[in-house]
Design an enzyme around this catalytic site. Structure first.
Site, PDB file in Angstrom:
ATOM      1  N   HIS A 126       0.989  -1.282  -0.231  1.00 54.86           N
ATOM      2  CA  HIS A 126       0.109   0.166   0.071  1.00 54.86           C
ATOM      3  C   HIS A 126       0.987   1.425  -0.042  1.00 54.86           C
ATOM      4  O   HIS A 126       0.589   2.133  -0.619  1.00 54.86           O
ATOM      5  CB  HIS A 126      -0.703  -0.034   1.217  1.00 54.86           C
ATOM      6  CG  HIS A 126      -2.117  -0.610   1.071  1.00 54.86           C
ATOM      7  ND1 HIS A 126      -3.153  -0.123   0.203  1.00 54.86           N
ATOM      8  CD2 HIS A 126      -2.853  -1.620   1.688  1.00 54.86           C
ATOM      9  CE1 HIS A 126      -4.099  -1.071   0.161  1.00 54.86           C
ATOM     10  NE2 HIS A 126      -4.010  -1.996   1.077  1.00 54.86           N
ATOM     11  N   ASN A 183       2.788 -11.621 -19.619  1.00 55.16           N
ATOM     12  CA  ASN A 183       3.311 -12.029 -18.517  1.00 55.16           C
ATOM     13  C   ASN A 183       3.393 -13.709 -18.389  1.00 55.16           C
ATOM     14  O   ASN A 183       4.593 -14.182 -18.291  1.00 55.16           O
ATOM     15  CB  ASN A 183       3.006 -11.450 -17.145  1.00 55.16           C
ATOM     16  CG  ASN A 183       3.044  -9.864 -17.078  1.00 55.16           C
ATOM     17  OD1 ASN A 183       3.549  -9.347 -17.900  1.00 55.16           O
ATOM     18  ND2 ASN A 183       2.218  -9.379 -16.362  1.00 55.16           N
ATOM     19  N   GLU A 239      -3.177 -16.116 -22.284  1.00 52.89           N
ATOM     20  CA  GLU A 239      -2.083 -16.391 -21.423  1.00 52.89           C
ATOM     21  C   GLU A 239      -1.302 -17.713 -21.449  1.00 52.89           C
ATOM     22  O   GLU A 239      -0.343 -18.120 -20.743  1.00 52.89           O
ATOM     23  CB  GLU A 239      -2.099 -15.715 -20.194  1.00 52.89           C
ATOM     24  CG  GLU A 239      -3.371 -16.088 -19.258  1.00 52.89           C
ATOM     25  CD  GLU A 239      -3.397 -15.340 -18.037  1.00 52.89           C
ATOM     26  OE1 GLU A 239      -2.492 -14.423 -17.755  1.00 52.89           O
ATOM     27  OE2 GLU A 239      -4.582 -15.340 -17.334  1.00 52.89           O
ATOM     28  N   CYS A 258      -2.154  -6.812 -22.174  1.00 54.11           N
ATOM     29  CA  CYS A 258      -2.337  -6.114 -20.780  1.00 54.11           C
ATOM     30  C   CYS A 258      -1.116  -6.786 -20.052  1.00 54.11           C
ATOM     31  O   CYS A 258      -1.076  -6.560 -18.738  1.00 54.11           O
ATOM     32  CB  CYS A 258      -3.563  -6.448 -20.015  1.00 54.11           C
ATOM     33  SG  CYS A 258      -3.901  -8.194 -19.588  1.00 54.11           S
ATOM     34  N   ARG A 270     -11.325  -8.255 -14.087  1.00 56.04           N
ATOM     35  CA  ARG A 270     -10.891 -10.031 -14.382  1.00 56.04           C
ATOM     36  C   ARG A 270     -11.278 -10.681 -13.263  1.00 56.04           C
ATOM     37  O   ARG A 270     -11.079 -10.189 -12.300  1.00 56.04           O
ATOM     38  CB  ARG A 270      -9.270  -9.964 -14.560  1.00 56.04           C
ATOM     39  CG  ARG A 270      -8.826 -11.257 -14.829  1.00 56.04           C
ATOM     40  CD  ARG A 270      -7.354 -11.394 -14.977  1.00 56.04           C
ATOM     41  NE  ARG A 270      -6.594 -11.254 -13.684  1.00 56.04           N
ATOM     42  CZ  ARG A 270      -5.277 -11.279 -13.710  1.00 56.04           C
ATOM     43  NH1 ARG A 270      -4.604 -11.349 -14.880  1.00 56.04           N
ATOM     44  NH2 ARG A 270      -4.725 -11.144 -12.546  1.00 56.04           N
TER      45      ARG A 270
END
Ligand code: PEP
Ligand code: MG
Length: 590
Positions: A197, A462, A439, A510, A340
């Site tokens: 965070h 990725n 992917e 993405c 997603r």
């Protein structure tokens, strides 16, 4: 005083230069102090009072941060309220006091250790980091147990007047408060990673930060001079005048470069030959939407919804999901939001789910495989997404699809959930697009079939690169083999983009590849127009794509694909593009 240079992870770019202030954490007791049986009710009251004070404190902090830094940054305090109100946490603390007849301090200390072990056992770095939220709440309760607890906690807040904050770890709420008060020039932490965070907040408030320094707190004292270079992940303690001068001029250069990027963020997303492209943002938290739009995102191309599970110790309800989606969709101001469905299971195991450890998690029961095995959870999520769809332009993205049957099954569930909402007379968008991530190499190989069945495709480079090249994306021993420009990878991606376009199915990339200027240019050459990435990279990608002509790039990229190695491809493209558009790669690694 000797100069000390330390390397860490730069999580928020820029350079801060100033006086350090060392923040000290709450020290949990190691002593198990007993309480006589007749004093247990009073001890429980003490614990409850501390929790009530903590709830009050969180509400005050939330209002203050909301006022100073906007609602997105105040959300952390709502997340902490949920942790505080969590029945399992509260019940667990009271049970320890009641059954073990011990002081509340010990109950908190023990509970903190328990959560620490659970979170540290998680393989996924970003999930591990959520431990600090639980610790943050426990620290607040701990402080509020003391008579002077509240005075003390307020006292700590006065410290950092425009100084560089140095700490072992920074509690998320402390980060939210101090950072939003504008007192912090920069941050240097022993602990932490890019998805904590603190890192996210630092980025969104534009405060240079370096984390993961291991022992920066050992090397300095409050009042020392420190430089935090968030761009290169370096911290310098007690710099001599020459080094100070060097970094002052580096800071000037950086600020100049930022100004150019910021201007770019507002310019039209069009190439030199006027072809429209769309930069989108990948986000993990609702509070990132604001920053994404600031950097020029024209929508949220990927919301990794599994992060919802990280902010809590119990399973989120449909309303919990809904609230988060609603915040994102509203903040996105009618721009598209691709939600997603959860990508958990495998290495992203969660304590509240009790998932069995798998021998080969990357190839295990993760993402859509997990959702189809846990259909009630999946339906809950789909219902919430559909409900949020009346608030804006919502799209559903399904991760890790391997075969057509999975899509058929997801579509069946999607229809059933819609029918349930109809039966409950709950409104939802009638045309919520449903798409899949490409992917897994098998999905790329049947992209033509998948493209027929869904409304859009999103290439997750990725994982696609990891599975296609058989290279673990997080294993540094094989990272030299992880090559987005490997000819095999480029051919595969090109074929997916070409197929999608031939069939009129929109396609996005993405993965991180979309955030690298050279790769983005290659993707543009393949015909890609939708690029989704970490928001801070949007300006530099816009800058690169605005500086090139699609027809030239197309020609260069086709010629490059005739070459044999990633290195040859890279050199060829850089050389050819540089000849025509020398400004493209300015700040490529910034
Ligand atoms: C990807 O795999 O490219 C992707 C965007 O998903 P994640 O990084 O969340 O696995
Ligand atoms: Mg992925």
């Amino acid at each position: 005083m000797d100069l000390i240079r330390l390397r860490g992870i730069g999580v928020s770019p820029g350079i801060a230069l100033g006086e350090a202030v060392l923040s000290t954490p709450v020290l949990f007791t190691a002593r198990r102090e007993a309480v006589p049986a007749d004093r247990i009710p009073a001890e429980l009251d003490r614990l409850r009072l501390a929790m009530a004070r903590t709830a009050e404190e969180l509400a005050v902090l939330r209002d203050e941060v909301r006022e100073r830094a906007g609602g997105e940054n105040a959300f952390i305090f709502d997340a902490h309220r949920l942790i505080l109100e969590d029945a399992a946490l509260r019940g667990g603390l009271e049970r320890i006091v009641r059954e073990e007849k011990v002081r509340s301090e010990w109950a908190l200390s023990w509970t903190r250790e328990k959560y620490e072990k659970i979170f540290e056992g998680l393989a996924d770095e970003s999930f591990r980091q959520r431990k600090s939220d639980v610790e943050d709440v426990l620290s607040k309760i701990y402080r509020n147990l003391g008579d002077r607890g509240r005075a003390k906690s307020r006292g700590r807040e006065e410290v950092a007047a425009r100084r560089v904050l140095v700490a072992h770890d920074l509690m998320p709420s402390e980060a939210a408060l101090r950072l939003s008060r504008g007192q912090v020039l920069g941050i240097a932490l022993d602990m932490g990673g890019p998805t904590s965070h603190t890192a996210i907040l630092a980025r969104s408030l534009d405060i240079p930060a370096v984390v993961g320094l291991h022992d920066v707190t050992r090397h300095l004292r409050t009042g020392d001079t420190i430089i935090v270079d968030g761009t290169d992940g370096e911290v310098i303690i007690n710099p001599p005048p020459a080094v100070l001068k060097e970094f002052r001029s580096k800071r000037e250069r950086y600020l100049g470069y930022r100004k150019i990027l910021r201007k770019t963020a507002k310019l039209p997303s069009r190439t030199l030959d006027d072809v429209r492209f769309t930069p989108l943002a990948n986000i993990e938290l609702p509070e990132e939407v604001h920053m994404a739009l600031y950097y020029g995102a024209e929508g949220i191309g990927l919301f990794r919804s599994e992060f919802i599970y990280l902010q809590r110790t119990t399973l989120p309800s449909e309303d919990d999901h809904y609230e988060i989606y609603a915040r994102i969709v509203k903040a996105a101001q009618s721009a598209p939001v691709y939600i997603r469905t959860i990508d958990i299971g495998g290495d992203k195991a969660l304590p509240q789910l009790n998932i069995e450890k798998e021998p080969n998690p990357a190839l295990g029961l993760r993402a859509v495989r997990f959702s189809l095995k846990n259909q009630e959870m999946f339906r809950t999520q789909l219902r919430a997404v559909l409900r949020a769809s009346v608030l804006g332009d919502v799209r559903v993205l399904v991760p890790m699809v391997t075969e057509v049957e999975e899509v058929t099954e997801v579509k069946r569930l999607f229809r059933e959930v819609k029918a349930e909402l109809d039966a409950r007379r709950i409104k939802y968008g009638r045309q919520v697009p449903l798409g899949v991530m490409i992917e897994v190499p098998a999905a790329a190989a049947v992209a033509d079939r998948l493209a027929r069945d869904v409304d859009f495709l999103s290439i997750g480079t990725n994982d696609l690169i990891q599975y296609f090249l058989a290279v673990d994306r997080s294993n540094e021993h094989v990272s030299y083999l992880y090559k987005p420009l490997h000819p095999a990878v480029l051919r595969l991606i090109r074929s997916v983009i070409t197929i999608a376009q031939r069939q009129g199915t929109p396609v996005t990339v993405c993965g991180e590849m979309a955030a690298d200027p050279l790769s983005a240019i290659v993707l543009l050459g393949f015909g890609l127009r939708l690029f989704s990435m970490n928001p801070i990279f949007i300006p530099r990608i816009k800058k690169a794509l605005r500086a090139v002509e699609t027809r030239t790039v197309k020609r260069i990229v086709s010629a490059a694909l005739e070459l044999e190695t990633a290195q040859e491809i890279e050199e060829y493209i850089v050389e050819k593009i540089l000849v025509k558009h020398p400004e493209v790669f300015l700040g490529r690694r910034a």
